[in-house]
Design a protein around this motif. Structure first.
Motif, PDB file in Angstrom:
ATOM      1  N   VAL A 160       0.845  -1.194   0.000  1.00 28.77           N
ATOM      2  CA  VAL A 160       0.000   0.000   0.000  1.00 28.77           C
ATOM      3  C   VAL A 160       0.882   1.246   0.000  1.00 28.77           C
ATOM      4  N   ILE A 161       0.557   2.191  -0.892  1.00 26.81           N
ATOM      5  CA  ILE A 161       1.318   3.441  -0.975  1.00 26.81           C
ATOM      6  C   ILE A 161       0.406   4.645  -0.784  1.00 26.81           C
ATOM      7  N   ASP A 162       1.008   5.765  -0.393  1.00 25.71           N
ATOM      8  CA  ASP A 162       0.223   6.960  -0.062  1.00 25.71           C
ATOM      9  C   ASP A 162       0.146   7.994  -1.184  1.00 25.71           C
ATOM     10  N   THR A 163       0.718   7.685  -2.342  1.00 24.83           N
ATOM     11  CA  THR A 163       0.747   8.619  -3.468  1.00 24.83           C
ATOM     12  C   THR A 163       0.622   7.830  -4.763  1.00 24.83           C
ATOM     13  N   VAL A 164      -0.110   8.361  -5.717  1.00 26.36           N
ATOM     14  CA  VAL A 164      -0.225   7.730  -7.030  1.00 26.36           C
ATOM     15  C   VAL A 164       1.097   7.911  -7.766  1.00 26.36           C
ATOM     16  N   LEU A 165       1.614   6.830  -8.316  1.00 24.51           N
ATOM     17  CA  LEU A 165       2.846   6.886  -9.099  1.00 24.51           C
ATOM     18  C   LEU A 165       2.516   7.320 -10.524  1.00 24.51           C
ATOM     19  N   LEU A 166       3.207   8.329 -11.003  1.00 26.78           N
ATOM     20  CA  LEU A 166       3.000   8.786 -12.376  1.00 26.78           C
ATOM     21  C   LEU A 166       4.240   8.447 -13.186  1.00 26.78           C
ATOM     22  N   PRO A 167       4.066   7.715 -14.291  1.00 26.14           N
ATOM     23  CA  PRO A 167       5.239   7.329 -15.083  1.00 26.14           C
ATOM     24  C   PRO A 167       5.926   8.571 -15.663  1.00 26.14           C
TER      25      PRO A 167
END
Length: 175
Positions: free
Chosen positions: A161-168
């Motif tokens: 689980v991560i707290d930020t959306v990863l943007l390529p």
């Protein structure tokens, strides 16, 4: 404390403990069968936006497949950090390719637990781009997203689980 007050509190505590155990073990009440990545995330209740995005990108069946997969799953709160209107725009059919690129940037082929991920220091995502995984003073991170819960086992992989959306990363324009 009287029995009258203890019983509801005990039931609430047991319910919370059972919910946490279910999320951690990746199980459903379906005859003890372990849930897949999608069902495990949906059951957790904090990935409604991710589930909607997977559906809009037609990726649900893929992530319910055999795998194994490692998913860096952004919470609903992570999606809320995006600029206003971003999620709504990405969910439109005409933006399916961009949404798919973002979502596949959260998935790695294979079952990679947190220890192995940190040891490797990087991973190639399904969209072909690399993510960096490291320990910082602020805790473990994937790119700039904080790992808030790790090693949630599902029948076809593992969820972190991560707290930020990863943007390529954007493609660089040719000069």
């Amino acid at each position: 404390m009287s029995r009258k007050h203890f019983v509801p509190q005990a039931i609430a505590a047991l319910t919370l403990a059972f919910s946490a155990l279910t999320l951690h073990a990746g199980e459903t009440c379906n005859a003890g069968k372990q849930a897949d990545i999608v069902d495990t995330a949906v059951a957790a209740g904090q990935f409604k936006t991710l589930a909607a995005a997977l559906k809009a990108a037609d990726l649900v069946d893929a992530l319910k497949g055999d795998g194994p997969f490692t998913v860096f799953a952004p919470t609903d709160a992570a999606f809320e950090k995006l600029p206003a209107g971003t999620v709504e725009t990405l969910l439109k059919p005409e933006n399916k390719d961009k949404l798919t690129a973002i979502l596949t940037y959260h998935v790695v082929k294979g079952k990679v637990d947190s220890e192995a991920a940190l040891e490797a220091g990087k991973a190639k995502t399904l969209n072909g781009k690399m993510v960096r995984i490291r320990e910082t003073k602020k805790g473990a991170q994937v790119n700039k997203a904080k790992l808030v819960k790790t090693d949630i086992i599902a029948s076809n992989g593992i969820i972190h689980v991560i707290d930020t959306v990863l943007l390529p990363p954007e493609k660089k324009a040719a000069k």
